[in-house]
Structure formats: structure tokens, C-alpha cells
Design a protein around this motif. Structure first.
Motif, PDB file in Angstrom:
ATOM      1  N   LEU A  21       4.463  17.805   6.894  1.00  0.00           N
ATOM      2  CA  LEU A  21       3.033  17.548   6.669  1.00  0.00           C
ATOM      3  C   LEU A  21       2.765  16.347   5.771  1.00  0.00           C
ATOM      4  CD1 LEU A  21       1.462  21.117   6.448  1.00  0.00           C
ATOM      5  CD2 LEU A  21       1.318  19.466   8.306  1.00  0.00           C
ATOM      6  N   PRO A  22       3.438  16.184   4.627  1.00  0.00           N
ATOM      7  CA  PRO A  22       3.192  14.984   3.817  1.00  0.00           C
ATOM      8  C   PRO A  22       3.547  13.685   4.549  1.00  0.00           C
ATOM      9  CG  PRO A  22       4.273  16.652   2.492  1.00  0.00           C
ATOM     10  CD  PRO A  22       4.292  17.135   3.906  1.00  0.00           C
ATOM     11  N   GLN A  23       4.617  13.712   5.342  1.00  0.00           N
ATOM     12  CA  GLN A  23       4.990  12.510   6.100  1.00  0.00           C
ATOM     13  C   GLN A  23       3.921  12.170   7.130  1.00  0.00           C
ATOM     14  OE1 GLN A  23       7.264  10.339   5.552  1.00  0.00           O
ATOM     15  NE2 GLN A  23       6.876   9.132   7.377  1.00  0.00           N
ATOM     16  N   ARG A  24       3.378  13.173   7.787  1.00  0.00           N
ATOM     17  CA  ARG A  24       2.298  12.927   8.755  1.00  0.00           C
ATOM     18  C   ARG A  24       1.087  12.311   8.063  1.00  0.00           C
ATOM     19  NH1 ARG A  24       1.957  18.196  12.740  1.00  0.00           N
ATOM     20  NH2 ARG A  24       3.951  17.859  13.768  1.00  0.00           N
ATOM     21  N   ARG A  25       0.752  12.812   6.872  1.00  0.00           N
ATOM     22  CA  ARG A  25      -0.395  12.259   6.135  1.00  0.00           C
ATOM     23  C   ARG A  25      -0.156  10.805   5.748  1.00  0.00           C
ATOM     24  NH1 ARG A  25      -0.161  17.277   2.880  1.00  0.00           N
ATOM     25  NH2 ARG A  25      -1.339  18.784   4.086  1.00  0.00           N
ATOM     26  N   ARG A  26       1.066  10.488   5.301  1.00  0.00           N
ATOM     27  CA  ARG A  26       1.381   9.098   4.951  1.00  0.00           C
ATOM     28  C   ARG A  26       1.284   8.185   6.172  1.00  0.00           C
ATOM     29  NH1 ARG A  26       5.088  11.597   1.442  1.00  0.00           N
ATOM     30  NH2 ARG A  26       6.727  11.571   3.026  1.00  0.00           N
ATOM     31  N   MET A  27       1.804   8.643   7.307  1.00  0.00           N
ATOM     32  CA  MET A  27       1.741   7.835   8.529  1.00  0.00           C
ATOM     33  C   MET A  27       0.304   7.623   8.968  1.00  0.00           C
ATOM     34  SD  MET A  27       4.994   9.326  10.678  1.00  0.00           S
ATOM     35  CE  MET A  27       4.426   8.587  12.180  1.00  0.00           C
ATOM     36  N   GLN A  28      -0.510   8.661   8.882  1.00  0.00           N
ATOM     37  CA  GLN A  28      -1.917   8.546   9.262  1.00  0.00           C
ATOM     38  C   GLN A  28      -2.656   7.572   8.336  1.00  0.00           C
ATOM     39  OE1 GLN A  28      -4.084  12.242   9.019  1.00  0.00           O
ATOM     40  NE2 GLN A  28      -5.293  11.712  10.823  1.00  0.00           N
ATOM     41  N   ALA A  29      -2.385   7.633   7.042  1.00  0.00           N
ATOM     42  CA  ALA A  29      -3.015   6.715   6.098  1.00  0.00           C
ATOM     43  C   ALA A  29      -2.572   5.278   6.355  1.00  0.00           C
ATOM     44  CB  ALA A  29      -2.674   7.122   4.666  1.00  0.00           C
ATOM     45  N   HIS A  30      -1.295   5.067   6.706  1.00  0.00           N
ATOM     46  CA  HIS A  30      -0.810   3.715   6.989  1.00  0.00           C
ATOM     47  C   HIS A  30      -1.455   3.174   8.260  1.00  0.00           C
ATOM     48  CE1 HIS A  30       2.174   0.615   8.254  1.00  0.00           C
ATOM     49  NE2 HIS A  30       1.989   0.283   7.000  1.00  0.00           N
ATOM     50  N   ARG A  31      -1.585   4.009   9.298  1.00  0.00           N
ATOM     51  CA  ARG A  31      -2.257   3.562  10.526  1.00  0.00           C
ATOM     52  C   ARG A  31      -3.703   3.165  10.243  1.00  0.00           C
ATOM     53  NH1 ARG A  31      -0.848   8.447  13.245  1.00  0.00           N
ATOM     54  NH2 ARG A  31       1.393   8.373  13.417  1.00  0.00           N
ATOM     55  N   ALA A  32      -4.391   3.935   9.394  1.00  0.00           N
ATOM     56  CA  ALA A  32      -5.776   3.606   9.045  1.00  0.00           C
ATOM     57  C   ALA A  32      -5.837   2.294   8.276  1.00  0.00           C
ATOM     58  CB  ALA A  32      -6.384   4.738   8.219  1.00  0.00           C
ATOM     59  N   LEU A  33      -4.887   2.059   7.378  1.00  0.00           N
ATOM     60  CA  LEU A  33      -4.830   0.804   6.627  1.00  0.00           C
ATOM     61  C   LEU A  33      -4.632  -0.375   7.571  1.00  0.00           C
ATOM     62  CD1 LEU A  33      -4.424  -0.870   3.946  1.00  0.00           C
ATOM     63  CD2 LEU A  33      -1.999  -0.450   4.309  1.00  0.00           C
ATOM     64  N   ILE A  34      -3.695  -0.263   8.491  1.00  0.00           N
ATOM     65  CA  ILE A  34      -3.399  -1.347   9.429  1.00  0.00           C
ATOM     66  C   ILE A  34      -4.613  -1.635  10.318  1.00  0.00           C
ATOM     67  CG2 ILE A  34      -1.919  -2.015  11.381  1.00  0.00           C
ATOM     68  CD1 ILE A  34      -0.572  -2.069   8.596  1.00  0.00           C
ATOM     69  N   ALA A  35      -5.301  -0.598  10.738  1.00  0.00           N
ATOM     70  CA  ALA A  35      -6.472  -0.781  11.599  1.00  0.00           C
ATOM     71  C   ALA A  35      -7.635  -1.422  10.846  1.00  0.00           C
ATOM     72  CB  ALA A  35      -6.903   0.553  12.186  1.00  0.00           C
ATOM     73  N   ALA A  36      -7.717  -1.225   9.529  1.00  0.00           N
ATOM     74  CA  ALA A  36      -8.851  -1.712   8.751  1.00  0.00           C
ATOM     75  C   ALA A  36      -8.627  -3.102   8.154  1.00  0.00           C
ATOM     76  CB  ALA A  36      -9.164  -0.723   7.634  1.00  0.00           C
ATOM     77  N   LEU A  37      -7.504  -3.737   8.442  1.00  0.00           N
ATOM     78  CA  LEU A  37      -7.242  -5.064   7.880  1.00  0.00           C
ATOM     79  C   LEU A  37      -8.250  -6.078   8.401  1.00  0.00           C
ATOM     80  CD1 LEU A  37      -3.352  -5.282   8.102  1.00  0.00           C
ATOM     81  CD2 LEU A  37      -4.745  -4.915   6.067  1.00  0.00           C
ATOM     82  N   ALA A  38      -8.610  -7.018   7.531  1.00  0.00           N
ATOM     83  CA  ALA A  38      -9.548  -8.071   7.906  1.00  0.00           C
ATOM     84  C   ALA A  38      -9.107  -9.377   7.247  1.00  0.00           C
ATOM     85  CB  ALA A  38     -10.959  -7.719   7.450  1.00  0.00           C
ATOM     86  N   VAL A  39      -9.536 -10.486   7.826  1.00  0.00           N
ATOM     87  CA  VAL A  39      -9.227 -11.798   7.269  1.00  0.00           C
ATOM     88  C   VAL A  39      -9.829 -11.878   5.871  1.00  0.00           C
ATOM     89  CG1 VAL A  39      -9.614 -14.278   7.527  1.00  0.00           C
ATOM     90  CG2 VAL A  39      -9.106 -12.881   9.536  1.00  0.00           C
TER      91      VAL A  39
END
Length: 93
Positions: A21-39
Motif C-alpha cells: 500500500l505505501p508503494q502504491r501511494r508513492r507511485m500514484q503521487a509520482h504519476r500526479a507530479l509528472i502529469a502536473a509539470l509545466a514550463v
């Protein structure tokens, strides 16, 4: 025999709760970070380089690490956004 099965189920449950469960949460947070990147975002990559995003692609990021120095890295290699540092007014605490 029944006690062994109960212990095995308890171990599997603990493994799931404390590892999966903690690993899934970390992966989900990283995916959200990558999706929210902006110039213009200031970020840190997995290697520890700090820089500002100059351009984005689906898989590639151009990161300015020094004035006039732009490196190309994989988008997934971004590990965190850096919070802007507040300007100090010169007073010591």
C-alpha cells in the motif's frame, strides 16, 4: 495445521499493509507530479540536479541547470518540485 495457515495469512496481510500500500501511494503521487509539470517549474531529478523546466514533451524534459546550460532528461526522472524560496529582507533571526 490450521494455526500455520492463520499465521501465513497474517503475514501476507502485514506485508500488504506495510509494503504494497505505501508503494502504491508513492507511485500514484509520482504519476500526479509528472502529469502536473509545466514550463517554468523548478524541479529536482533523480540524480540530484536542480533546474528549471524549459520545454516539455510526452517523454522528455529540457531542464536548464545553469544560465544557458540545458540538458535533456526523461520526464519520469523528475523526482520533486522545488518550492520557491522566499526573499530574505536582510534581518537575522
Amino acid at each position: 495445521m490450521g494455526v500455520v495457515i492463520i499465521y501465513m495469512l497474517a503475514l501476507l496481510g502485514a506485508f500488504f499493509l506495510f509494503i504494497v500500500l505505501p508503494q502504491r501511494r508513492r507511485m500514484q503521487a509520482h504519476r500526479a507530479l509528472i502529469a502536473a509539470l509545466a514550463v517554468g517549474d523548478e524541479v529536482v531529478n533523480n540524480g540530484g540536479l536542480h533546474g528549471t523546466i524549459r520545454s516539455l514533451d510526452d517523454t522528455v524534459v529540457e531542464l536548464e541547470i545553469a544560465p544557458g546550460v540545458v540538458v535533456t532528461i526523461a520526464r519520469g526522472a523528475i523526482s520533486a518540485k522545488v518550492a520557491p524560496v522566499a526573499a530574505d529582507d536582510g534581518e537575522a533571526a
